[in-house]
Design a protein around this motif. Sequence first.
Motif, PDB file in Angstrom:
ATOM      1  N   ASP A  13     -13.805  -9.018   2.625  1.00 51.91           N
ATOM      2  CA  ASP A  13     -14.029  -8.183   3.884  1.00 51.91           C
ATOM      3  C   ASP A  13     -13.406  -6.954   3.959  1.00 51.91           C
ATOM      4  OD1 ASP A  13     -16.040  -9.977   4.846  1.00 51.91           O
ATOM      5  OD2 ASP A  13     -14.624 -11.081   5.987  1.00 51.91           O
ATOM      6  N   TYR A  14     -12.222  -7.066   3.303  1.00 45.59           N
ATOM      7  CA  TYR A  14     -11.050  -5.916   3.390  1.00 45.59           C
ATOM      8  C   TYR A  14     -11.447  -4.783   2.299  1.00 45.59           C
ATOM      9  CZ  TYR A  14      -6.555  -3.564   2.096  1.00 45.59           C
ATOM     10  OH  TYR A  14      -5.748  -2.374   2.123  1.00 45.59           O
ATOM     11  N   LEU A  15     -11.948  -5.368   1.262  1.00 45.38           N
ATOM     12  CA  LEU A  15     -12.573  -4.581   0.296  1.00 45.38           C
ATOM     13  C   LEU A  15     -13.866  -3.667   0.553  1.00 45.38           C
ATOM     14  CD1 LEU A  15     -11.714  -6.626  -2.929  1.00 45.38           C
ATOM     15  CD2 LEU A  15     -11.126  -4.196  -2.592  1.00 45.38           C
ATOM     16  N   LYS A  16     -14.455  -4.100   1.835  1.00 48.04           N
ATOM     17  CA  LYS A  16     -15.689  -3.352   2.321  1.00 48.04           C
ATOM     18  C   LYS A  16     -15.101  -2.266   2.939  1.00 48.04           C
ATOM     19  CE  LYS A  16     -18.556  -7.387   2.649  1.00 48.04           C
ATOM     20  NZ  LYS A  16     -18.682  -8.558   3.636  1.00 48.04           N
ATOM     21  N   LYS A  17     -13.756  -2.139   3.478  1.00 44.85           N
ATOM     22  CA  LYS A  17     -13.388  -1.058   4.293  1.00 44.85           C
ATOM     23  C   LYS A  17     -12.258  -0.173   3.367  1.00 44.85           C
ATOM     24  CE  LYS A  17     -13.091  -4.459   7.501  1.00 44.85           C
ATOM     25  NZ  LYS A  17     -12.378  -5.275   8.274  1.00 44.85           N
ATOM     26  N   LYS A  18     -11.572  -1.067   2.655  1.00 43.68           N
ATOM     27  CA  LYS A  18     -10.289  -0.461   1.984  1.00 43.68           C
ATOM     28  C   LYS A  18     -10.367  -0.592   0.365  1.00 43.68           C
ATOM     29  CE  LYS A  18      -7.623   0.390   6.168  1.00 43.68           C
ATOM     30  NZ  LYS A  18      -6.580  -0.206   7.260  1.00 43.68           N
ATOM     31  N   ASP A  19      -9.486  -0.152  -0.165  1.00 45.62           N
ATOM     32  CA  ASP A  19      -9.399  -0.209  -1.798  1.00 45.62           C
ATOM     33  C   ASP A  19      -7.968  -0.175  -2.192  1.00 45.62           C
ATOM     34  OD1 ASP A  19      -8.821   2.535  -1.905  1.00 45.62           O
ATOM     35  OD2 ASP A  19     -10.724   2.997  -2.693  1.00 45.62           O
ATOM     36  N   ILE A  20      -6.975   0.011  -1.276  1.00 43.25           N
ATOM     37  CA  ILE A  20      -5.503  -0.076  -1.654  1.00 43.25           C
ATOM     38  C   ILE A  20      -4.862  -1.233  -1.325  1.00 43.25           C
ATOM     39  CG2 ILE A  20      -4.969   0.926   0.780  1.00 43.25           C
ATOM     40  CD1 ILE A  20      -2.890   2.752  -0.472  1.00 43.25           C
ATOM     41  N   VAL A  21      -3.827  -1.647  -2.266  1.00 44.86           N
ATOM     42  CA  VAL A  21      -3.058  -2.738  -2.136  1.00 44.86           C
ATOM     43  C   VAL A  21      -1.650  -2.160  -2.411  1.00 44.86           C
ATOM     44  CG1 VAL A  21      -3.465  -3.295  -4.449  1.00 44.86           C
ATOM     45  CG2 VAL A  21      -2.604  -5.146  -2.750  1.00 44.86           C
ATOM     46  N   LEU A  22      -0.704  -2.771  -1.759  1.00 49.83           N
ATOM     47  CA  LEU A  22       0.946  -2.579  -1.966  1.00 49.83           C
ATOM     48  C   LEU A  22       1.552  -3.839  -2.671  1.00 49.83           C
ATOM     49  CD1 LEU A  22       1.931  -0.951   1.528  1.00 49.83           C
ATOM     50  CD2 LEU A  22       0.947   0.230  -0.283  1.00 49.83           C
ATOM     51  N   ILE A  23       2.203  -3.493  -3.682  1.00 48.00           N
ATOM     52  CA  ILE A  23       2.719  -4.410  -4.402  1.00 48.00           C
ATOM     53  C   ILE A  23       4.439  -4.113  -4.391  1.00 48.00           C
ATOM     54  CG2 ILE A  23       3.100  -5.996  -6.426  1.00 48.00           C
ATOM     55  CD1 ILE A  23       0.330  -4.582  -7.255  1.00 48.00           C
ATOM     56  N   GLY A 100     -11.912  -4.908  -7.519  1.00 42.80           N
ATOM     57  CA  GLY A 100     -12.590  -3.512  -6.752  1.00 42.80           C
ATOM     58  C   GLY A 100     -11.458  -2.757  -6.106  1.00 42.80           C
ATOM     59  N   PHE A 101     -10.281  -3.127  -6.376  1.00 39.83           N
ATOM     60  CA  PHE A 101      -9.140  -2.279  -5.809  1.00 39.83           C
ATOM     61  C   PHE A 101      -8.997  -0.997  -6.716  1.00 39.83           C
ATOM     62  CE2 PHE A 101      -8.128  -6.153  -4.098  1.00 39.83           C
ATOM     63  CZ  PHE A 101      -7.590  -5.826  -2.791  1.00 39.83           C
ATOM     64  N   LYS A 102      -8.715  -0.021  -5.984  1.00 43.92           N
ATOM     65  CA  LYS A 102      -8.592   1.539  -6.600  1.00 43.92           C
ATOM     66  C   LYS A 102      -7.377   2.015  -6.558  1.00 43.92           C
ATOM     67  CE  LYS A 102     -13.727   2.424  -6.714  1.00 43.92           C
ATOM     68  NZ  LYS A 102     -14.486   1.555  -5.787  1.00 43.92           N
ATOM     69  N   ARG A 103      -6.868   1.772  -5.525  1.00 43.63           N
ATOM     70  CA  ARG A 103      -5.468   2.497  -5.434  1.00 43.63           C
ATOM     71  C   ARG A 103      -4.313   1.311  -5.355  1.00 43.63           C
ATOM     72  NH1 ARG A 103      -7.846   7.281  -2.726  1.00 43.63           N
ATOM     73  NH2 ARG A 103      -9.934   6.362  -2.604  1.00 43.63           N
ATOM     74  N   ILE A 104      -3.602   1.105  -6.603  1.00 45.69           N
ATOM     75  CA  ILE A 104      -2.580   0.255  -6.385  1.00 45.69           C
ATOM     76  C   ILE A 104      -1.221   0.918  -6.703  1.00 45.69           C
ATOM     77  CG2 ILE A 104      -1.574  -1.624  -8.207  1.00 45.69           C
ATOM     78  CD1 ILE A 104      -4.945  -1.737  -8.939  1.00 45.69           C
ATOM     79  N   LEU A 105      -0.505   0.644  -5.366  1.00 48.13           N
ATOM     80  CA  LEU A 105       0.930   1.244  -5.221  1.00 48.13           C
ATOM     81  C   LEU A 105       1.815   0.053  -5.091  1.00 48.13           C
ATOM     82  CD1 LEU A 105       2.472   3.794  -4.681  1.00 48.13           C
ATOM     83  CD2 LEU A 105       1.923   3.449  -2.265  1.00 48.13           C
ATOM     84  N   PHE A 106       2.925   0.267  -6.381  1.00 52.52           N
ATOM     85  CA  PHE A 106       4.169  -0.527  -6.534  1.00 52.52           C
ATOM     86  C   PHE A 106       5.221   0.055  -5.381  1.00 52.52           C
ATOM     87  CE2 PHE A 106       1.778  -1.823  -9.913  1.00 52.52           C
ATOM     88  CZ  PHE A 106       1.827  -3.055 -10.143  1.00 52.52           C
ATOM     89  N   VAL A 107       5.828  -0.536  -4.345  1.00 50.91           N
ATOM     90  CA  VAL A 107       6.623  -0.143  -3.739  1.00 50.91           C
ATOM     91  C   VAL A 107       8.025  -0.940  -4.197  1.00 50.91           C
ATOM     92  CG1 VAL A 107       7.673  -0.215  -1.303  1.00 50.91           C
ATOM     93  CG2 VAL A 107       5.232  -0.244  -1.510  1.00 50.91           C
ATOM     94  N   ASN A 108       8.962   0.269  -4.614  1.00 48.38           N
ATOM     95  CA  ASN A 108      10.248  -0.350  -5.556  1.00 48.38           C
ATOM     96  C   ASN A 108      11.491  -0.133  -5.075  1.00 48.38           C
ATOM     97  OD1 ASN A 108      11.460  -0.887  -8.361  1.00 48.38           O
ATOM     98  ND2 ASN A 108      11.796   1.270  -8.327  1.00 48.38           N
ATOM     99  N   GLY A 109      12.271  -0.976  -5.297  1.00 48.45           N
ATOM    100  CA  GLY A 109      13.551  -0.979  -4.924  1.00 48.45           C
ATOM    101  C   GLY A 109      14.719  -0.904  -5.884  1.00 48.45           C
TER     102      GLY A 109
END
Length: 245
Positions: A13-23, A100-109
Amino acid sequence: MLLENLAYTEVEDYLKKKDIVLIPIGSVEQHSPYGLIGTDFIISEAVARAVGEAMTILVAPTIAYGVSPHHMAFKGTVSLNPNTMMGVISDIVQSFVAHGFKRILFVNGHGGNITPLKTAFKQLKAENIPGYFDVISWYDSNKVRKACKDAFRDKEGRHATPSEVSLTKFTRPAEFATKAVDQKTVAKPKYYWPLSGEEMRSVFPDGRMESAPWLATEEKGRLIMAKAVEALEKKIKEIIKLKIL
Ligand SMILES: [Zn+2]
């Protein structure tokens, strides 16, 4: 919005609306007698989760371990070889791309992760893997850097900084009951980089690098956290607008 708490149908369902994930990604490394070994991943996780909640964006489980060979002379540090890290990043990115994720963003420390992350992204692109892959560190913004500098001036330093310790004090206050509080001098030795574990310990005997972590407070952590969340939200708004080829 935590991936670990969803069913696969909810990810569909999420992928029908958005394609971004934060890691979120950090390190398991000493942060002097004043700070937590988990500092870097605790902060990146807290920032990513706050942004994920505010923007209804999916946040994947945290990659706690990072590339920290220079801290290995201090007990409790666990370090990945840069090649191992690149392999882990590549496999994780390709898993998300496959769904199907298109924007994969690593949030780094942790600074030591940046080169392996960027090298892994370049390798993925050399293999024609589609999508936007990027890493943003919680401190990667002029406003956040200014907030840290305003709070601690020349006592901020480079490792086990009062800013990062403040952020963890704000996030996990109870854990500081057993940590050092005494005030020491802030040395600014000349050194080269990178350092081996033993070299690092000989230049920075208690694991601090030019910092005064005893100055950390929960309140300053709250202020810096707000700036870091705001900065990441702003960057994500730009990333969401990017046209993915
Ligand atoms: Zn750190």
